[in-house]
Design an enzyme around this catalytic site. Structure first.
Site, PDB file in Angstrom:
ATOM      1  CG  HIS A   1      -4.122  -3.417   3.132  1.00 56.30           C
ATOM      2  ND1 HIS A   1      -3.032  -2.504   4.898  1.00 56.30           N
ATOM      3  CD2 HIS A   1      -4.065  -2.896   3.424  1.00 56.30           C
ATOM      4  CE1 HIS A   1      -2.083  -1.701   4.147  1.00 56.30           C
ATOM      5  NE2 HIS A   1      -3.274  -1.805   3.348  1.00 56.30           N
TER       6      HIS A   1
ATOM      7  CD  GLU B   1      -1.000  -5.591   6.408  1.00 53.89           C
ATOM      8  OE1 GLU B   1      -1.443  -5.655   5.381  1.00 53.89           O
ATOM      9  OE2 GLU B   1      -1.695  -4.304   6.310  1.00 53.89           O
TER      10      GLU B   1
ATOM     11  CB  CYS C   1      -0.978   0.263   0.673  1.00 52.09           C
ATOM     12  SG  CYS C   1      -1.858   1.032   0.852  1.00 52.09           S
TER      13      CYS C   1
END
Ligand code: XMP
Length: 493
Positions: A144, A146, A50
């Site tokens: 993302h 994660e 990002c």
């Protein structure tokens, strides 16, 4: 984990790879944090996520990112394979499907490819959702990996860490226990003593068990009964920790002291301060007693700090001033000349649970919902009196008992009953009553920063409401809270 402004020349070790994380900033903000450009000359793989992607692009050609339409939430990612290009380009998505579900959360996005980069993934709104350098192992992804909503995220990070950076997967909980016990023994020495507070929550229990395994009865655990714990909680924790886990534990009944100080207090922040400060006073008194009785000095204070707390304190702007737990403990450390010992500081909650299971801690304790330090005092809206505590405790107990009986406890991240500061009219046994209102809260969340309410079926809620109004004196109405976080918070206060 280092702040992004870390100068690489100041490091005494060379990383095998670098991940540049996301950030709420735009690279164009005047005060935006920027990475040391030496990262790109290290000749190790770099993955920008990002903001990290935008930072890579920003450092490889001017004006490539632009404050465009914002994009939050689910997106379909199409992977672009480059079978004829250098072999490193496809590694990030190797073994993954060509179409993936990912989670986006960004304001800026790339408008054009930086020089010498190719596109490795796209979405309908982000034509450069994934990019890779054609010679160097530099990668950027707009989504993302994660977050749990990006289901391929772990596999992608594994591709990066294992296949591109050649890191070994040797972090296991079995190894962790052995190395941590060795470390504790070295730090504490053969005669040193440690004290620590336990609350019955998973973090403090796991930290206590690990410490007990390392130094036996030279670790003294203290459970402070603040009068606002859940129903029968102190007895249950006492029994489990001493009888099942063999921990040297003292329970201090300070409930009268806490409840006296809470008399007449309605403001939630005041409640928090009173409970926090009284806890420190009681704990210090108790710790001094342990010191006197053990005949020697106590050198260390055990804290169940987890990695997210550590992350919060690593900011390019310096440690956050708002971390609650630390400033209180600071006083204790200074007054009593204690050193802090934090065996869980490299672990996330899921790892603490695995560790707890490996250490033989009972499952119901390992999987316990979080419980706030100020206890049910912040779930009683209005004054906290012994009578109100009794009502809130009973209602909460019934609610949790039913959640467990319905097999829902592990599906819900946190659930509790709150006692509202209003009275409602009801009819009970043909008589008009003007009694109190219980609000039920249940949320699903992974990080506790955002949360959604749990969608119970009506039958379940009907049963719980029926039991509460019938079994808890003083309650004639039950409501269910359907507020997301944000804008609501998980606790009522
Ligand atoms: P909120 O209400 O802020 O809660 O959405 C997020 C998580 O933090 C817990 N919480 C606390 N824990 N001391 C604690 O130890 C506190 O003062 C406190 N306030 C909230 C809350 O239970 C939830 O898990």
């Amino acid at each position: 984990m280092l702040p992004c402004t870390q100068k690489l020349a100041d490091l005494s070790w060379k990383p095998k790879g670098v991940i540049l994380s996301g950030s709420p900033y735009s690279v164009y903000d005047a005060d935006a944090p920027h990475v040391d450009t030496a990262v790109f000359e290290l000749e190790v793989p770099v993955l920008g996520v990002c903001y990290g992607l935008q930072e890579i692009a920003w450092n490889h050609g001017e004006d490539v990112s632009a404050g465009n339409r914002k994009e939050y939430g689910h997106a379909i990612l199409n992977v672009a394979r480059h079978t004829k290009a250098p072999s490193h380009i496809d590694v990030l998505f190797s073994g993954l499907a060509d179409e993936l579900e990912v989670w986006m959360s960004h304001g800026d996005k790339l408008r054009a490819l930086p020089k010498d980069f190719v596109t490795i993934a796209t979405t309908s709104n982000a034509p450069f959702a994934g990019i890779a350098h054609i010679q160097k192992k530099l990668y950027g992804i707009q989504f993302h990996p994660e977050v749990t909503h990006t289901s391929c995220g772990k596999a992608l990070i594994e591709n990066f860490a294992v296949k591109l950076c050649a890191c070994k997967q040797n972090w296991t909980m079995e190894r962790f226990v052995d190395t941590e016990i060795d470390r504790i023994r070295k730090v504490v020495g053969s005669t040193g003593r440690v004290i620590g507070a336990v609350s019955g929550g998973v973090d403090s229990t796991v930290a206590a068990k690990l410490m007990h395994k390392a130094i036996g009865d030279r670790f003294h655990a203290i459970l402070v009964d603040n009068g606002v714990m859940r129903l029968n909680e102190c007895e249950i924790v006492h029994k489990t920790l001493t009888e099942r886990l063999g921990i040297n534990l003292t329970v201090v009944d300070a409930s009268k002291e806490f409840l006296t100080k809470l008399k007449g207090v309605e403001d939630p922040e005041k409640k928090r301060k009173i409970i926090g400060n009284t806890f420190i006073e009681v704990f210090q008194r108790e710790a001094e007693r342990v010191m006197r009785e053990s005949g020697g000095t106590v050198d260390f204070l055990l804290q169940g700090t987890l990695y997210p707390d550590v992350i919060e304190s690593i900011s390019f702007k310096g440690p956050s001033a708002t971390i609650k737990t630390h400033h209180n403990v600071g006083g204790l450390l200074e007054n009593m000349k204690l050193k802090l010992i934090e065996p869980l500081r490299e672990l996330f909650k899921d790892e603490v649970r695995v560790l707890g299971t490996n250490l033989g801690i009972p499952e119901d304790l390992v999987w316990r919902h979080p419980f706030p330090g100020p206890g049910i005092a912040i779930r009683i809206l209005g004054e906290v009196t012994p009578a109100q505590v009794a009502i809130a405790r009973q209602a909460d107990h019934i609610y949790i008992e039913e959640i467990k009986a319905a097999g829902l406890y592990r599906k819900i991240s946190q659930a509790y009953a709150a006692l509202l500061p209003v009275r409602a009219v009801g009819v009970m046994g043909d008589k008009r009553v003007h009694d109190q209102v219980i609000a039920l809260r249940a949320v699903e969340t992974t990080d506790y920063m955002t949360a959604d309410w749990f969608d119970f079926d009506g039958k379940f809620l009907r049963k719980v409401a029926g039991r509460i109004v019938n079994e808890v004196d003083g309650v004639c109405r039950v409501v269910y809270d359907i507020t997301q976080k944000p804008p609501g918070t998980i606790e009522f206060q």
